[in-house]
Scaffold this active site. Sequence first.
Site, short mmCIF file in Angstrom:
data_model
loop_
_atom_site.label_atom_id
_atom_site.label_comp_id
_atom_site.label_asym_id
_atom_site.label_seq_id
_atom_site.Cartn_x
_atom_site.Cartn_y
_atom_site.Cartn_z
N ARG A 136 8.81 -8.44 13.30
CA ARG A 136 7.48 -8.01 13.75
C ARG A 136 6.40 -8.47 12.76
O ARG A 136 5.32 -8.91 13.17
CB ARG A 136 7.44 -6.49 13.90
CG ARG A 136 8.20 -6.04 15.13
CD ARG A 136 8.06 -4.56 15.40
NE ARG A 136 8.71 -4.26 16.67
CZ ARG A 136 9.01 -3.05 17.10
NH1 ARG A 136 8.69 -1.99 16.35
NH2 ARG A 136 9.58 -2.88 18.27
N ASP A 156 0.83 -1.21 0.00
CA ASP A 156 0.00 0.00 0.00
C ASP A 156 0.86 1.26 0.00
O ASP A 156 1.72 1.44 0.88
CB ASP A 156 -0.89 0.00 1.26
CG ASP A 156 -1.84 1.19 1.27
OD1 ASP A 156 -2.76 1.21 0.43
OD2 ASP A 156 -1.65 2.10 2.10
N TYR A 202 3.56 9.78 0.32
CA TYR A 202 4.33 9.18 1.41
C TYR A 202 5.79 9.62 1.35
O TYR A 202 6.39 9.72 0.28
CB TYR A 202 4.21 7.65 1.39
CG TYR A 202 2.85 7.15 1.86
CD1 TYR A 202 1.93 8.02 2.46
CD2 TYR A 202 2.48 5.82 1.74
CE1 TYR A 202 0.69 7.58 2.90
CE2 TYR A 202 1.24 5.37 2.18
CZ TYR A 202 0.35 6.26 2.76
OH TYR A 202 -0.88 5.81 3.20
N ASN A 208 -11.07 6.88 3.58
CA ASN A 208 -11.60 7.86 4.53
C ASN A 208 -12.90 8.49 4.04
O ASN A 208 -13.22 9.62 4.40
CB ASN A 208 -10.55 8.94 4.83
CG ASN A 208 -9.24 8.36 5.30
OD1 ASN A 208 -9.20 7.67 6.32
ND2 ASN A 208 -8.15 8.60 4.57
N GLN A 227 -10.56 2.49 2.30
CA GLN A 227 -9.49 2.27 3.28
C GLN A 227 -9.71 3.24 4.45
O GLN A 227 -9.67 4.45 4.26
CB GLN A 227 -8.11 2.50 2.64
CG GLN A 227 -6.99 2.09 3.56
CD GLN A 227 -5.60 2.23 2.94
OE1 GLN A 227 -4.77 3.02 3.41
NE2 GLN A 227 -5.33 1.47 1.90
N GLY A 283 -1.31 2.77 15.00
CA GLY A 283 -0.13 3.54 14.60
C GLY A 283 1.03 3.35 15.59
O GLY A 283 1.93 4.20 15.67
N SER A 320 -3.60 1.89 10.07
CA SER A 320 -3.21 1.94 11.49
C SER A 320 -3.93 0.85 12.30
O SER A 320 -4.57 1.14 13.33
CB SER A 320 -3.45 3.33 12.10
OG SER A 320 -2.53 4.27 11.57
N LEU A 365 -2.80 -1.22 14.27
CA LEU A 365 -2.26 -1.34 15.63
C LEU A 365 -2.19 0.04 16.28
O LEU A 365 -1.28 0.33 17.08
CB LEU A 365 -0.88 -2.02 15.59
CG LEU A 365 -0.88 -3.42 14.97
CD1 LEU A 365 0.54 -3.97 14.83
CD2 LEU A 365 -1.76 -4.37 15.79
N HIS A 410 -7.53 9.46 -1.82
CA HIS A 410 -6.98 9.37 -0.46
C HIS A 410 -7.90 9.95 0.61
O HIS A 410 -8.04 9.41 1.71
CB HIS A 410 -5.62 10.10 -0.44
CG HIS A 410 -4.68 9.64 0.61
ND1 HIS A 410 -3.32 9.76 0.48
CD2 HIS A 410 -4.87 9.06 1.81
CE1 HIS A 410 -2.73 9.28 1.56
NE2 HIS A 410 -3.66 8.84 2.39
N1 LIG Z 1 -5.44 5.86 3.91
C1 LIG Z 1 -4.96 6.61 4.85
O1 LIG Z 1 -5.40 7.74 5.10
C2 LIG Z 1 -3.80 6.08 5.66
C3 LIG Z 1 -3.37 6.77 6.81
C4 LIG Z 1 -2.30 6.21 7.53
C5 LIG Z 1 -1.71 5.02 7.12
N2 LIG Z 1 -2.16 4.39 5.98
C6 LIG Z 1 -1.59 3.11 5.52
O2 LIG Z 1 -1.68 2.21 6.60
C7 LIG Z 1 -0.40 1.63 6.83
C8 LIG Z 1 -0.27 1.22 8.26
O3 LIG Z 1 -0.42 2.35 9.11
P1 LIG Z 1 0.46 2.43 10.43
O4 LIG Z 1 1.89 2.42 10.08
O5 LIG Z 1 -0.05 3.53 11.26
O6 LIG Z 1 0.05 0.99 11.07
P2 LIG Z 1 0.25 0.30 12.46
O7 LIG Z 1 0.63 -1.11 12.15
O8 LIG Z 1 -0.96 0.55 13.30
O9 LIG Z 1 1.45 1.05 13.18
C9 LIG Z 1 2.78 0.87 12.80
C10 LIG Z 1 3.63 1.41 13.90
O10 LIG Z 1 3.54 0.51 15.02
C11 LIG Z 1 4.84 0.24 15.45
N3 LIG Z 1 4.90 -1.12 15.99
C12 LIG Z 1 4.47 -2.25 15.40
N4 LIG Z 1 4.71 -3.31 16.19
C13 LIG Z 1 5.31 -2.84 17.31
C14 LIG Z 1 5.79 -3.44 18.48
N5 LIG Z 1 5.71 -4.76 18.68
N6 LIG Z 1 6.36 -2.65 19.42
C15 LIG Z 1 6.45 -1.31 19.23
N7 LIG Z 1 6.00 -0.67 18.11
C16 LIG Z 1 5.44 -1.45 17.16
C17 LIG Z 1 5.72 0.35 14.22
O11 LIG Z 1 7.05 0.58 14.63
P3 LIG Z 1 8.26 -0.02 13.73
O12 LIG Z 1 8.16 0.66 12.42
O13 LIG Z 1 9.46 0.39 14.56
O14 LIG Z 1 8.09 -1.50 13.67
C18 LIG Z 1 5.10 1.52 13.52
O15 LIG Z 1 5.62 2.73 14.03
C19 LIG Z 1 0.59 2.69 6.34
O16 LIG Z 1 1.86 2.15 6.00
C20 LIG Z 1 -0.13 3.21 5.12
O17 LIG Z 1 0.11 2.33 4.03
C21 LIG Z 1 -3.19 4.91 5.26
#
Ligand SMILES: NC(=O)c1ccc[n+]([C@@H]2O[C@H](COP(=O)([O-])OP(=O)(O)OC[C@H]3O[C@@H](n4cnc5c(N)ncnc54)[C@H](OP(=O)(O)O)[C@@H]3O)[C@@H](O)[C@H]2O)c1
Length: 306
Positions: free
Chosen positions: A276, A54, A59, A165, A186, A220, A216, A218, A134
């Site tokens: 992870r 994704d 980004y 959204n 999404q 974020g 997100s 988890l 988006h």
């Molecule tokens: N459509 C939209 O508006 C929108 C908005 C936001 C995101 N997105 C998409 O959704 C995807 C996922 O979002 P997200 O990155 O917020 O998802 P997420 O999986 O909820 O959060 C990821 C974060 O959690 C941390 N994490 C995961 N496992 C962990 C653990 N065991 N201990 C500590 N920290 C941990 C990661 O750190 P590490 O990196 O250090 O592992 C990273 O900073 C994005 O990459 C993007 O593609 C879309």
Amino acid sequence: MAYDRRIALAKDGPSLSRLVLGIWRLLDGDDKPDADSVARLIAAALDLGMTSFDHADIYGNYEVEAAFGAGFRRWAGRRESVELITKCDIMLKSANRPANRVKHYDTSAAHIAASVDRSLLNLNIDYIDILLLHRPDPLMDAGETAEALARLVKSGKIRAVGVSNFTPSQIDLLASRLPFPIVTNQIEMSVLHTDPLADGSLDHSQRLGYAPMIWSPLGGGGLFTGSGSREQAVRTALSTVGDEIGEKDISAIALAWLLRHPARLVPVLGSLKPDRMAGMVRALDIVLDRQQWFAILEASEGREVA
Ligand SMILES: NC(=O)c1ccc[n+]([C@@H]2O[C@H](COP(=O)([O-])OP(=O)(O)OC[C@H]3O[C@@H](n4cnc5c(N)ncnc54)[C@H](OP(=O)(O)O)[C@@H]3O)[C@@H](O)[C@H]2O)c1
């Protein structure tokens, strides 16, 4: 019992791996990954069964797609063995976009077409599996936007259209002008963000038959780092369920909580660390029972259901 490793987003729509890898954070660290390390990341994701990636044009301040594209070329696998999703319409104030004087959205036909051409170039591909709008744009002319999207599908530059959204009625408006169905919305959801259970998003997706992608999933990272009472209560509930079923990684339980919903949610994982990612993929083998699911909801919402 376990969940299928692949999912068709909609009837006659594209199939994705049940867990998608989100590339938003690719350039977040101090060490920027080179093409070799991105190629290794793609291979690691595939080894874990994640074939879908994704993206969004914005980004990494408009730089992630090209960094991924360089690694994608280095990886040199078959284009057809992966699915690439990207997005358009957010216009950031950025040194990379000096014409943007104010942050805004743009769903005009000209912008969508130009953004797709740039994404194709950056990602080093000749088609995008799914293009998402988006964010809902208050100035969207649904007819113009739909025509632009239909032209892109006809040209073969994109294979399917989704949104992100959007509210159910915003989806209905765009869908009413499109000659094909919208394949996903999404949206944000997690054990820390349960709004979609009640805001109509998941009812709408089930009624129309499209699978929502979940960003997100988890929180974020707030699930691990958050120090508030909600985060602490949720971590405790996840650990308790984990103890019951012999799973130590609370991220797997938190994702299993999403997978258990009948709306066929497709979590987009944000960590790019293979160890992870491997823990998270175990969610596909965890089917929570009703009381485990509600115990986690109760911890998140701070009260029993009525
Ligand atoms: N459509 C939209 O508006 C929108 C908005 C936001 C995101 N997105 C998409 O959704 C995807 C996922 O979002 P997200 O990155 O917020 O998802 P997420 O999986 O909820 O959060 C990821 C974060 O959690 C941390 N994490 C995961 N496992 C962990 C653990 N065991 N201990 C500590 N920290 C941990 C990661 O750190 P590490 O990196 O250090 O592992 C990273 O900073 C994005 O990459 C993007 O593609 C879309």
